[in-house]
Design an enzyme around this catalytic site. Structure first.
Site, PDB file in Angstrom:
ATOM      1  N   GLU A  34       0.874  -1.165   0.000  1.00  0.00           N
ATOM      2  CA  GLU A  34       0.000   0.000   0.000  1.00  0.00           C
ATOM      3  C   GLU A  34       0.918   1.223   0.000  1.00  0.00           C
ATOM      4  OE1 GLU A  34      -2.820   0.224   3.234  1.00  0.00           O
ATOM      5  OE2 GLU A  34      -3.522   2.184   2.558  1.00  0.00           O
ATOM      6  N   ARG A 258       5.017 -12.759   9.780  1.00  0.00           N
ATOM      7  CA  ARG A 258       5.674 -11.503   9.448  1.00  0.00           C
ATOM      8  C   ARG A 258       6.991 -11.408  10.197  1.00  0.00           C
ATOM      9  NH1 ARG A 258       2.091  -7.472   9.249  1.00  0.00           N
ATOM     10  NH2 ARG A 258       3.555  -5.823   9.627  1.00  0.00           N
ATOM     11  N   LYS A 268       4.428   0.755   9.299  1.00  0.00           N
ATOM     12  CA  LYS A 268       4.530   2.059   8.637  1.00  0.00           C
ATOM     13  C   LYS A 268       3.909   3.165   9.480  1.00  0.00           C
ATOM     14  CE  LYS A 268       3.011   0.153   4.848  1.00  0.00           C
ATOM     15  NZ  LYS A 268       2.414  -0.064   3.520  1.00  0.00           N
TER      16      LYS A 268
HETATM   17  P1  ATP Z   1       2.640  -2.120   7.918  1.00  0.00           P
HETATM   18  O1  ATP Z   1       1.901  -2.836   8.988  1.00  0.00           O
HETATM   19  O2  ATP Z   1       4.071  -1.908   8.193  1.00  0.00           O
HETATM   20  O3  ATP Z   1       1.981  -0.881   7.462  1.00  0.00           O
HETATM   21  P2  ATP Z   1       1.439  -3.540   5.840  1.00  0.00           P
HETATM   22  O4  ATP Z   1       1.291  -5.006   5.899  1.00  0.00           O
HETATM   23  O5  ATP Z   1       0.246  -2.720   6.076  1.00  0.00           O
HETATM   24  O6  ATP Z   1       2.655  -3.144   6.725  1.00  0.00           O
HETATM   25  P3  ATP Z   1       1.596  -3.410   3.021  1.00  0.00           P
HETATM   26  O7  ATP Z   1       2.100  -2.303   2.185  1.00  0.00           O
HETATM   27  O8  ATP Z   1       0.162  -3.713   3.015  1.00  0.00           O
HETATM   28  O9  ATP Z   1       2.083  -3.091   4.487  1.00  0.00           O
HETATM   29  O10 ATP Z   1       2.468  -4.719   2.772  1.00  0.00           O
HETATM   30  C1  ATP Z   1       2.880  -5.198   1.526  1.00  0.00           C
HETATM   31  C2  ATP Z   1       3.250  -6.637   1.684  1.00  0.00           C
HETATM   32  O11 ATP Z   1       4.323  -6.768   2.597  1.00  0.00           O
HETATM   33  C3  ATP Z   1       2.092  -7.438   2.242  1.00  0.00           C
HETATM   34  O12 ATP Z   1       1.994  -8.642   1.517  1.00  0.00           O
HETATM   35  C4  ATP Z   1       2.467  -7.675   3.668  1.00  0.00           C
HETATM   36  O13 ATP Z   1       1.923  -8.874   4.139  1.00  0.00           O
HETATM   37  C5  ATP Z   1       3.997  -7.709   3.593  1.00  0.00           C
HETATM   38  N1  ATP Z   1       4.579  -7.326   4.863  1.00  0.00           N
HETATM   39  C6  ATP Z   1       4.359  -6.187   5.560  1.00  0.00           C
HETATM   40  N2  ATP Z   1       5.014  -6.178   6.724  1.00  0.00           N
HETATM   41  C7  ATP Z   1       5.705  -7.345   6.772  1.00  0.00           C
HETATM   42  C8  ATP Z   1       6.585  -7.943   7.720  1.00  0.00           C
HETATM   43  N3  ATP Z   1       6.904  -7.327   8.866  1.00  0.00           N
HETATM   44  N4  ATP Z   1       7.104  -9.158   7.425  1.00  0.00           N
HETATM   45  C9  ATP Z   1       6.804  -9.768   6.284  1.00  0.00           C
HETATM   46  N5  ATP Z   1       5.991  -9.272   5.350  1.00  0.00           N
HETATM   47  C10 ATP Z   1       5.434  -8.075   5.577  1.00  0.00           C
HETATM   48 MG    MG Z   2      -1.525  -2.935   4.849  1.00  0.00          MG
END
Ligand code: ATP
Ligand code: MG
Length: 553
Positions: A34, A258, A268
């Site tokens: 995102e 994760r 983020k």
């Molecule tokens: P955040 O919680 O940091 O905002 P998010 O999951 O909302 O992270 P996205 O941009 O939606 O961020 O994530 C893109 C991809 O990266 C998704 O498939 C998500 O599952 C993966 N991802 C995000 N954080 C992690 C993590 N700590 N470890 C492994 N994969 C991750």
């Molecule tokens: Mg997300």
């Protein structure tokens, strides 16, 4: 090591699918960020996994921006994400945006309305929450749940046309208000948001929810293996249900743990707070666990990929020690970083039996770990040198193999010196150290027969260049700041940045290249900061030579 390790559970699934001929033996993954912030090391894990699978099985990976939330997303983030994925060493097959599918997603919703599987609900979000029940009590249907297909079609078209205010109506899937899985209790599919979108502008005022956008986007791209993190396990029934009812490409979702890492936060939203509250300089502050921060700190893409490989793919949440990441960069830089001398806390050493004003040019290898030394550089030497303050002691204890009156040490790449005397100022601070040198002890052609245990680094005073040197420590004082009482920001390490305004560096470092790692002998690995200029050199310490934190605590 990558050749030897056994398959992770996702590779096992892919190999099974390939053996069965599912999806015609094709592998297409996607990385779906995102664009609401910069990528962090957790995303690197997901990137390495998705792109790594595709690479291993002759497949491809799409980069898809999951941009269904207009108010939080910006082009700045899109650009940084693309830069970071490329820098990590991966190429995507197609650059795609969930927002490109808004029309198709809308049509999918209409299809579900026609099948009696979706309805427009006029309840407020509070009412919807209350009617959902609790995990132990079923939800209660409201009067809108039985709206006719025709009425729903008219109302949904009205939502799209902008007839209603934000929050006035939503589109919900009609599934099961008694499901033990709360996400199946008639989840929202669309909400009204009169907001400008970074790509579609004002074309839309209704936006699909994650659960209605993600699986359908996967299906439209014919993604074979849609890999996400464990928190999406309860979303999987919804993912499968929409795909089944819409009779579209049968993408499948798989979940892994994760990445969590000690002494940092990995979200983020939290990283954004550190930036907006000025706890760090920017998203790419070298203390941040962002890809751009790590890059600026001096981490290489290879070291991050190696880290992701070593932690493997887990099915249960766990916490990885940040010292593993530090180990990976140390290993990499040991093999690639050029050795240079820099004095961070200087004190002057004068060689009393070396002719004043004379200069000789000594030679030093770039990297002794590389066959042939990886080339080398000239190092000017004279009678006045900067050495590290800590390499001299007024009253040295036994086994101090550096300088103190009567003690001898080797000057790296140069001569053996013997400390004869020193001078103090009125406050009792040592200001100058006086030594004699042994002319026959020159490194490489030493005929002196004198053996010394310690070698210290130095920089010739008249030839030295100055630089600002930034030393970093962990951003947080506790292992898991998100899991502590109160706000995570209370656990920031107040000493995470230590700036040395004037370090002396050997002249060759004036031509240091951005993005290249240097080992400042005995002091750690360093790289030029992006704000470094020819007039003001700035170096960031990437990592120390040893794990000093474990020793400290
Ligand atoms: P955040 O919680 O940091 O905002 P998010 O999951 O909302 O992270 P996205 O941009 O939606 O961020 O994530 C893109 C991809 O990266 C998704 O498939 C998500 O599952 C993966 N991802 C995000 N954080 C992690 C993590 N700590 N470890 C492994 N994969 C991750
Ligand atoms: Mg997300």
């Amino acid at each position: 090591m990558s050749e030897e390790r056994s398959l992770n559970f996702i590779e096992e699934i892919v190999e099974e699918d390939l053996a069965k001929g599912t999806h015609g033996g094709r592998v297409l993954t996607r990385f779906p960020p995102e664009p609401n912030g910069y990528l962090h090391i957790g995303h690197a894990k997901s990137i390495c996994l998705n792109f790594g699978l595709a690479k291993k099985y002759d497949g491809q990976t799409n980069l898809r921006f999951d941009d269904t939330n207009p108010t939080k997303e910006e082009t700045e983030y899109v650009d940084s994400i693309k830069e970071d994925v490329k820098w990590l060493g991966f190429n995507w097959a197609s650059e795609l945006y969930a927002s490109d599918y808004f029309e198709q997603l809308y049509n999918f919703a209409v299809e579900l309305i026609k099948k009696g599987l979706a309805y427009v609900d006029d309840s407020t979000s509070e009412e919807i929450a209350a009617q959902k029940g609790t995990p132990t009590e079923p939800g209660t249907p409201n009067q809108y749940r039985n709206r006719s297909v025709d009425e729903n079609l008219i109302l949904f078209a009205g939502m799209k046309a902008g007839k209603y205010q934000d929050g006035e109506k939503v589109l919900r899937a009609k599934i099961d208000l008694a499901s033990p899985n709360m996400l199946l209790r008639d989840p929202l599919m669309y909400r009204i948001k009169h907001a400008r979108h970074h790509r579609t502008g004002d074309a839309w005022c209704i936006y699909p929810m994650y659960d209605f956008a993600h699986g359908q986007s996967d299906a439209l791209e014919e993604i074979t293996h849609s890999i996400c993190t464990l928190e999406f396990v309860p979303h999987r029934p919804l993912y499968d249900l929409f795909i089944k009812e819409l009779e579209i490409f049968p993408s499948k979702q798989y979940e892994f743990a994760r990445l969590n890492m000690t002494y940092t936060v990995m979200s983020k939203r939290k990283l954004m707070q550190l930036v907006t509250d000025n706890h760090v300089e920017s998203w790419d502050d070298p203390r941040m666990p962002t890809i751009s921060g790590l890059r600026r700190r001096g981490y290489t893409a290879a070291s991050i990929r190696e880290f992701c490989e070593r932690i493997g793919v887990a099915k249960r949440d766990n916490m990885i020690d940040v010292s593993l990441l530090e180990f990976c960069i140390r290993e990499d830089l040991n093999k690639t970083a050029w050795r240079r001398m820099a004095v961070l806390d200087p004190i002057k050493l004068i060689i009393t039996n070396y002719p004043e004003g004379q200069t000789e040019t000594l030679h030093g290898e770039n990297n002794p770990e590389v066959e042939g030394g990886d080339g080398g550089r000239d190092i000017p030497f004279g009678n006045e040198l900067w050495i590290e303050r800590e390499d001299f002691m007024e009253e040295p204890p036994k086994k101090f193999f550096r300088l103190g009156v009567g003690l001898m040490a080797r000057l790296k790449n140069a001569y053996i010196v013997k400390c004869e005397d020193f001078k103090k100022d009125a406050d009792g601070n040592v200001t100058e150290i006086y030594c004699t040198y042994i002319p026959e002890s020159k490194s490489g052609s030493d005929t002196s027969g004198v053996n010394v245990k310690g070698t210290i680094h130095w920089v010739s005073v008249p030839h030295a260049k100055t630089a600002e040197v930034r030393l970093y420590d962990r951003l947080f004082q506790v292992e898991d700041p998100s899991n502590e009482e109160g706000d995570f920001k209370e656990y920031l390490n107040p000493e995470s940045l230590h700036v040395l305004p004037t370090a002396y560096i050997e002249p060759d470092l004036a031509t240091a290249k951005p993005g290249k790692g240097y080992q400042f002998i005995r002091k750690g690995y360093f790289t030029l900061d992006k704000h470094s200029t020819a007039d003001k050199l700035v170096f960031n310490r990437t990592v120390g030579l040893k794990d000093s934190w474990t020793k400290k605590s």
